[in-house]
Design an enzyme around this catalytic site. Structure first.
Site, PDB file in Angstrom:
ATOM      1  N   SER A 206       0.834  -1.201   0.000  1.00  0.00           N
ATOM      2  CA  SER A 206       0.000   0.000   0.000  1.00  0.00           C
ATOM      3  C   SER A 206       0.873   1.257   0.000  1.00  0.00           C
ATOM      4  O   SER A 206       1.749   1.405  -0.848  1.00  0.00           O
ATOM      5  CB  SER A 206      -0.968  -0.047   1.187  1.00  0.00           C
TER       6      SER A 206
ATOM      7  N   ASP B  71      -5.693  -3.965  -2.152  1.00  0.00           N
ATOM      8  CA  ASP B  71      -4.702  -3.597  -1.147  1.00  0.00           C
ATOM      9  C   ASP B  71      -4.102  -4.827  -0.441  1.00  0.00           C
ATOM     10  O   ASP B  71      -4.821  -5.634   0.153  1.00  0.00           O
ATOM     11  CB  ASP B  71      -5.370  -2.699  -0.105  1.00  0.00           C
TER      12      ASP B  71
END
Length: 266
Positions: free
Chosen positions: A47, A160
């Site tokens: 991320s 993610d």
């Protein structure tokens, strides 16, 4: 890891967690390591940690990345999608990253080896990327579900990586040369005094608790963990406080300098 790198006996491997705006603290950590002249051999990231790691691995100085962040207009990277898969497109984020990394950039072109982690939404598994085109895995690693549409890549629906592995230490230990000292940089310290006065705070708190749970083992695997406690005072979307977040990571790392230097002598 095919990229040229310092010998494992005198360099660090860094695992950079996700954390939204709090990931800006990673830039401060990296700036401090550079100032202390502590060499980094390789990185893994997820991320926001993946984005910081990619820019650093490409050779961008941390303070230069901070300058670009401070000048960035948020409207430039928030193109509305309003589809059943997400509220925002990742296209604008990708265009911005291409400006800094270069169109068609690959893992092999980076200055340092990098591992990026994403989540295969359908298989329910964590996926790592180390070769080939850099941008698709980088965008996938940061595609927060609901907020961003999944990234379709290599026949997968990717989101993610922090959902299942928000501190990618194990993959770094497996891929790195023997003897590498791995430092985990976790920017989501627990906050037992967190308040949830509204729905937004409730969603954020729930997400933080969920991803925090998958870092317990990873923290134990680190040779050293950097987790600035001050970061618990910042929200996931506190991008306007980028300069403060940078300073938190920077000063915290300088304060851990003796331990970091000792780590390289083991």
């Amino acid at each position: 890891m095919s990229n040229q790198q310092p010998a494992a006996s005198n360099a660090l491997g860094l695992a950079l967690s996700g954390g939204g705006a709090r990931g800006i603290a990673h830039l401060g950590v990296l700036a401090a390591l550079d100032e202390l002249q502590l060499p980094v051999a390789c990185l893994s990231g997820v991320s926001s940690g993946g984005i910081v790691g990619a820019l650093y691995a490409a050779g961008m100085p941390p303070r230069e990345v901070l300058r670009l962040l401070l000048e960035l207009r948020i409207s430039r990277i928030t193109h509305i999608a309003l589809s059943r898969h997400g509220l925002l497109h990742m296209d604008a984020v990708g265009t911005l990253l291409e400006e800094y990394l270069g169109v068609g950039c690959t893992f092999e072109q980076l200055r340092l080896p990098l591992i990026l982690i994403a989540t295969d939404l359908l298989a329910g598994s964590s996926v790592s990327f180390t070769t080939g085109p850099l941008l698709p895995p980088l965008l996938a690693s940061a595609a927060v579900p609901i907020l961003y549409r999944p990234v379709e890549y290599q026949g997968r629906q990717l989101v993610d990586g922090g959902l299942l592995n928000n501190l990618p230490v194990e993959c770094l230990l497996q891929a790195a040369p023997p003897g590498l000292r791995v430092v985990g940089v976790h920017c989501n310290p627990p906050n037992p005094e967190a308040q949830v006065p509204n729905m937004r705070a409730l969603i954020e708190r729930t997400f933080n608790l969920a991803i925090g749970g998958n870092t317990v083992l990873s923290k134990r695997l680190c040779h050293l963990l950097l987790e600035p406690p001050e970061l618990c005072q910042y929200r996931t979307l506190s991008f306007r406080r980028a300069a403060e977040l940078f300073e938190v990571g920077y000063h915290y790392t300088l304060g851990r300098a003796p331990e970091l230097r000792a780590l390289l002598q083991l």
